[in-house]
Design a protein around this motif. Structure first.
Motif, PDB file in Angstrom:
ATOM      1  N   ARG A  56       0.833  -1.188   0.000  1.00 56.88           N
ATOM      2  CA  ARG A  56       0.000   0.000   0.000  1.00 56.88           C
ATOM      3  C   ARG A  56       0.871   1.241   0.000  1.00 56.88           C
ATOM      4  NH1 ARG A  56      -4.415   2.364   3.762  1.00 56.88           N
ATOM      5  NH2 ARG A  56      -5.676   3.290   2.138  1.00 56.88           N
ATOM      6  N   SER A  57       1.266   1.704  -1.160  1.00 55.89           N
ATOM      7  CA  SER A  57       2.132   2.869  -1.209  1.00 55.89           C
ATOM      8  C   SER A  57       1.277   4.106  -1.364  1.00 55.89           C
ATOM      9  CB  SER A  57       3.112   2.742  -2.357  1.00 55.89           C
ATOM     10  OG  SER A  57       2.418   2.824  -3.577  1.00 55.89           O
ATOM     11  N   SER A  58       1.917   5.226  -1.476  1.00 57.66           N
ATOM     12  CA  SER A  58       1.159   6.467  -1.591  1.00 57.66           C
ATOM     13  C   SER A  58       0.688   6.633  -3.028  1.00 57.66           C
ATOM     14  CB  SER A  58       2.029   7.650  -1.189  1.00 57.66           C
ATOM     15  OG  SER A  58       2.916   7.971  -2.230  1.00 57.66           O
ATOM     16  N   GLU A  59      -0.198   7.596  -3.194  1.00 57.35           N
ATOM     17  CA  GLU A  59      -0.684   7.913  -4.539  1.00 57.35           C
ATOM     18  C   GLU A  59       0.357   8.723  -5.294  1.00 57.35           C
ATOM     19  OE1 GLU A  59      -3.829   7.101  -5.768  1.00 57.35           O
ATOM     20  OE2 GLU A  59      -4.042   5.889  -3.960  1.00 57.35           O
ATOM     21  N   ILE A  60       1.285   9.287  -4.575  1.00 57.30           N
ATOM     22  CA  ILE A  60       2.258  10.181  -5.196  1.00 57.30           C
ATOM     23  C   ILE A  60       3.411   9.375  -5.778  1.00 57.30           C
ATOM     24  CG2 ILE A  60       3.757  12.171  -4.803  1.00 57.30           C
ATOM     25  CD1 ILE A  60       0.854  12.778  -4.249  1.00 57.30           C
ATOM     26  N   PHE A  61       3.921   8.452  -4.969  1.00 56.72           N
ATOM     27  CA  PHE A  61       5.062   7.661  -5.402  1.00 56.72           C
ATOM     28  C   PHE A  61       4.611   6.204  -5.472  1.00 56.72           C
ATOM     29  CE2 PHE A  61       6.667  11.079  -2.563  1.00 56.72           C
ATOM     30  CZ  PHE A  61       7.241  11.877  -3.535  1.00 56.72           C
ATOM     31  N   GLY A  62       4.746   5.600  -6.628  1.00 63.65           N
ATOM     32  CA  GLY A  62       4.338   4.211  -6.777  1.00 63.65           C
ATOM     33  C   GLY A  62       5.272   3.294  -5.993  1.00 63.65           C
ATOM     34  N   PRO A  63       4.867   2.021  -5.815  1.00 63.44           N
ATOM     35  CA  PRO A  63       5.693   1.093  -5.033  1.00 63.44           C
ATOM     36  C   PRO A  63       6.977   0.729  -5.778  1.00 63.44           C
ATOM     37  CG  PRO A  63       3.819  -0.055  -6.017  1.00 63.44           C
ATOM     38  CD  PRO A  63       3.643   1.397  -6.341  1.00 63.44           C
ATOM     39  N   TYR A  64       7.961   0.285  -5.035  1.00 66.47           N
ATOM     40  CA  TYR A  64       9.212  -0.160  -5.630  1.00 66.47           C
ATOM     41  C   TYR A  64       9.011  -1.458  -6.400  1.00 66.47           C
ATOM     42  CZ  TYR A  64      11.755   3.234  -2.758  1.00 66.47           C
ATOM     43  OH  TYR A  64      12.221   4.387  -2.204  1.00 66.47           O
ATOM     44  N   THR A  65       9.861  -1.658  -7.399  1.00 67.58           N
ATOM     45  CA  THR A  65       9.827  -2.874  -8.196  1.00 67.58           C
ATOM     46  C   THR A  65      10.937  -3.792  -7.695  1.00 67.58           C
ATOM     47  OG1 THR A  65       9.171  -1.505 -10.070  1.00 67.58           O
ATOM     48  CG2 THR A  65       9.917  -3.753 -10.559  1.00 67.58           C
ATOM     49  N   PRO A  66      10.566  -4.964  -7.175  1.00 66.85           N
ATOM     50  CA  PRO A  66      11.630  -5.872  -6.711  1.00 66.85           C
ATOM     51  C   PRO A  66      12.618  -6.172  -7.847  1.00 66.85           C
ATOM     52  CG  PRO A  66       9.476  -6.624  -5.942  1.00 66.85           C
ATOM     53  CD  PRO A  66       9.222  -5.496  -6.908  1.00 66.85           C
ATOM     54  N   GLY A  67      13.890  -6.120  -7.530  1.00 73.56           N
ATOM     55  CA  GLY A  67      14.919  -6.395  -8.530  1.00 73.56           C
ATOM     56  C   GLY A  67      15.480  -5.161  -9.197  1.00 73.56           C
ATOM     57  N   ALA A  68      14.755  -4.054  -9.099  1.00 73.69           N
ATOM     58  CA  ALA A  68      15.240  -2.798  -9.690  1.00 73.69           C
ATOM     59  C   ALA A  68      15.786  -1.924  -8.560  1.00 73.69           C
ATOM     60  CB  ALA A  68      14.103  -2.081 -10.401  1.00 73.69           C
ATOM     61  N   PRO A  69      16.704  -1.006  -8.887  1.00 70.09           N
ATOM     62  CA  PRO A  69      17.191  -0.092  -7.854  1.00 70.09           C
ATOM     63  C   PRO A  69      16.024   0.684  -7.251  1.00 70.09           C
ATOM     64  CG  PRO A  69      18.442   0.187  -9.888  1.00 70.09           C
ATOM     65  CD  PRO A  69      17.293  -0.719 -10.206  1.00 70.09           C
ATOM     66  N   ILE A  70      16.046   0.896  -5.945  1.00 71.36           N
ATOM     67  CA  ILE A  70      15.003   1.746  -5.363  1.00 71.36           C
ATOM     68  C   ILE A  70      15.232   3.173  -5.840  1.00 71.36           C
ATOM     69  CG2 ILE A  70      14.703   0.254  -3.350  1.00 71.36           C
ATOM     70  CD1 ILE A  70      16.178   2.416  -1.693  1.00 71.36           C
ATOM     71  N   THR A  71      14.183   3.958  -5.732  1.00 74.21           N
ATOM     72  CA  THR A  71      14.276   5.356  -6.140  1.00 74.21           C
ATOM     73  C   THR A  71      14.097   6.250  -4.923  1.00 74.21           C
ATOM     74  OG1 THR A  71      11.929   5.372  -6.630  1.00 74.21           O
ATOM     75  CG2 THR A  71      13.405   4.926  -8.469  1.00 74.21           C
ATOM     76  N   GLY A  72      14.495   7.479  -5.101  1.00 72.23           N
ATOM     77  CA  GLY A  72      14.351   8.450  -4.015  1.00 72.23           C
ATOM     78  C   GLY A  72      14.816   9.801  -4.520  1.00 72.23           C
ATOM     79  N   PHE A  73      14.712  10.789  -3.668  1.00 79.56           N
ATOM     80  CA  PHE A  73      15.200  12.095  -4.056  1.00 79.56           C
ATOM     81  C   PHE A  73      16.725  12.099  -4.011  1.00 79.56           C
ATOM     82  CE2 PHE A  73      10.853  12.945  -2.981  1.00 79.56           C
ATOM     83  CZ  PHE A  73      10.487  13.888  -3.928  1.00 79.56           C
ATOM     84  N   GLY A  74      17.302  12.861  -4.904  1.00 80.61           N
ATOM     85  CA  GLY A  74      18.741  12.962  -4.919  1.00 80.61           C
ATOM     86  C   GLY A  74      19.186  14.204  -5.674  1.00 80.61           C
ATOM     87  N   VAL A  75      20.473  14.453  -5.590  1.00 81.58           N
ATOM     88  CA  VAL A  75      21.101  15.548  -6.342  1.00 81.58           C
ATOM     89  C   VAL A  75      22.050  14.910  -7.347  1.00 81.58           C
ATOM     90  CG1 VAL A  75      22.728  17.478  -6.203  1.00 81.58           C
ATOM     91  CG2 VAL A  75      20.946  17.201  -4.450  1.00 81.58           C
TER      92      VAL A  75
END
Lengths: 320, 320
Positions: free
Chosen positions: A40-59
């Motif tokens: 149950r993830s948020s409506e803003i950010f979809g859930p992570y895909t197992p096997g793929a790098p996780i995502t997040g904010f970055g510079v």
């Protein structure tokens, strides 16, 4: 192939794409990321895909781009991958960095998503007035430390809670909170809040949920507002904790409101105009906790959930 | 002596007072009254005084008055005592009744506090838009039946819950709800709500609290609003029930807001202008449940908490 290496050994984006290739410099550890590991993830950010790098904010720094809005050498912040280089398919929510007199890592925090979260959440959702009583939980975190300082700028009385004595000292001595307490040393949170807010709480900036929310509800004043930024105490629970004191909503006409930073993206440049002078003049303080190396990222991320970090948790991946 | 009997055996208010003496005609049974029997009452209505008649909304006729705004013969509604005659010390929240083509009892309901509650709660707190999905609990009650009809006037899709099959029929066939269900026949409220709202709920008009609120939270849409009018399921609990699904506030950016009818008193005449034509044209239906005799008042009041009443519960104390 979507990325190739040219004759000068430089990485190039495929010419028939609109992609942006960035070298990740800083990655941000944020509590919401835990939610993307659940069904149950948020409506803003979809859930992570197992096997793929996780995502997040970055510079990051743009290495190559087929998106006309971005070009090689641009510094950017926004959603990227936990990896050395990320090929971004969309520029949505990707912001160009124009002010480089400020440390670049700040764009994962005070000048990035957490900063805009604190700004929108406090000024818009909390609708604060001078002299009001403000309580901030997880107050030394990336968002909390800013909310407390915004509340002081507004002329409010501000108390924060945190989970170590050092953090409590930081709140009082660095960030200028009127008072602060260590929630782990308070067996009765309701009694603690009554001590710090004998007149009750007008505004609660909610970062933790659970027992703290329940205690706060008993201490809200009439027409109090609770801006729900997050509920970090619940993110690792198999079953969420019960909250029992919702009748306060009736008794005190309380408003509880969730919000998302994306709602405030259009206000980002206004936010920068507001906050940059305060940073440059040293009137708003900012504390970050930087670990070096992508390999140390997972431990840093997990550390958020037991309060290991002091201030905004950042991962330094590479220098420019 | 604050009330005397004159030579014509008429009751008279003391000449050095500002009091208003009313003969009570109808008394209103409202769920909030239960809260005034606890230590923790609302900020709007103080707790009851043991040994004194309980107070509540009612309709009365002025017998004598030293308040220049009211005179003998005036019909009024507002806070009065559960007794045959009440000596009112203040005219605050006392409204003169100007429209007597409508049954006087309606001023305890659709034209009184519950009506204004439904009006303010729905139009202001819920901020409804055409086409939105609206759920109302305790939907055949004094407030719920009106909220459902207001939502239909607004062009919303409206489902109500109630506690008997007869009430469910009333909702569908008399009040024009799009659908309705008997919550006592639903072992899984979450599943029931998913069935009635496959797209989710934009607006929940909260009258009951507890398990229903918990199930609703799982079914809210992004930017949904929950107007908290009351939580009747909790009023007789020694300990309130836990609510577990508050993380929906974060996931869906939900707003939950308590309100009080007194906030809308200034809008009362605007409200009358709005609703009187609908009543006169039969476009808004209204069902009340009238018991005769002050001596039957306590049973009627207690009956609210197990759903004995069908529609607005009123006690007829005396004819004019």
């Amino acid at each position: 192939m979507v990325v190739t290496v040219d004759e000068n050994l430089k990485l190039k984006v495929a010419s028939d794409s609109k992609d942006i290739l960035v070298k990740n410099l800083y990655l941000s550890c944020d509590p919401y990321m835990r939610l993307l590991m659940t069904n149950r993830s948020s409506e803003i950010f979809g859930p992570y895909t197992p096997g793929a790098p996780i995502t997040g904010f970055g510079v990051g720094k743009v290495i190559d781009s087929r998106n006309p809005e971005f070009m090689e050498g641009d510094l950017v912040w926004g959603i990227t991958g936990w990896e050395e280089y990320s090929l971004l398919k969309s520029s949505e929510g990707l912001f160009k960095i124009h002010h480089t007199d400020i440390p670049l890592s700040y764009y994962t925090g005070i000048l990035g998503m957490p900063g805009l979260t604190a700004y929108g959440g406090f000024y818009e959702v909390c609708a604060p007035k001078k002299g009001e009583y403000v309580f901030v939980s997880a107050a030394s975190g990336a968002v909390g430390q800013l909310v407390g300082q915004f509340a002081k700028l507004m002329g409010c009385y501000v108390v924060g809670s945190a989970g170590t004595r050092d953090k409590v000292e930081l709140l009082k001595n660095k960030f200028g909170f009127d008072d602060a307490f260590n929630y782990k040393e308070e067996p009765d949170l309701n009694a603690a809040l009554k001590r710090y807010f004998p007149e009750g709480i007008d505004i609660y900036f909610e970062n933790v949920g659970g027992k703290m929310l329940d205690a706060v509800l008993l201490n809200m004043r009439v027409r109090g507002r609770i801006a729900v930024c997050g509920m970090i105490s619940q993110y690792n629970c198999d079953q969420p904790e019960g909250v029992y004191n919702l009748m306060s909503i009736v008794y005190k006409r309380v408003r509880i409101e969730g919000f998302a930073v994306a709602d405030y993206y259009p206000q980002y440049s206004k936010f920068l105009d507001f906050i940059l002078p305060y940073i440059r003049e040293g009137k708003i303080k900012y504390v970050e906790d930087i670990v070096e190396g992508l390999e140390n990222g997972p431990t840093a991320l997990i550390g958020l959930f037991n309060g290991r970090n002091v201030g905004k948790q950042v991962v330094l991946v590479a220098s420019q």
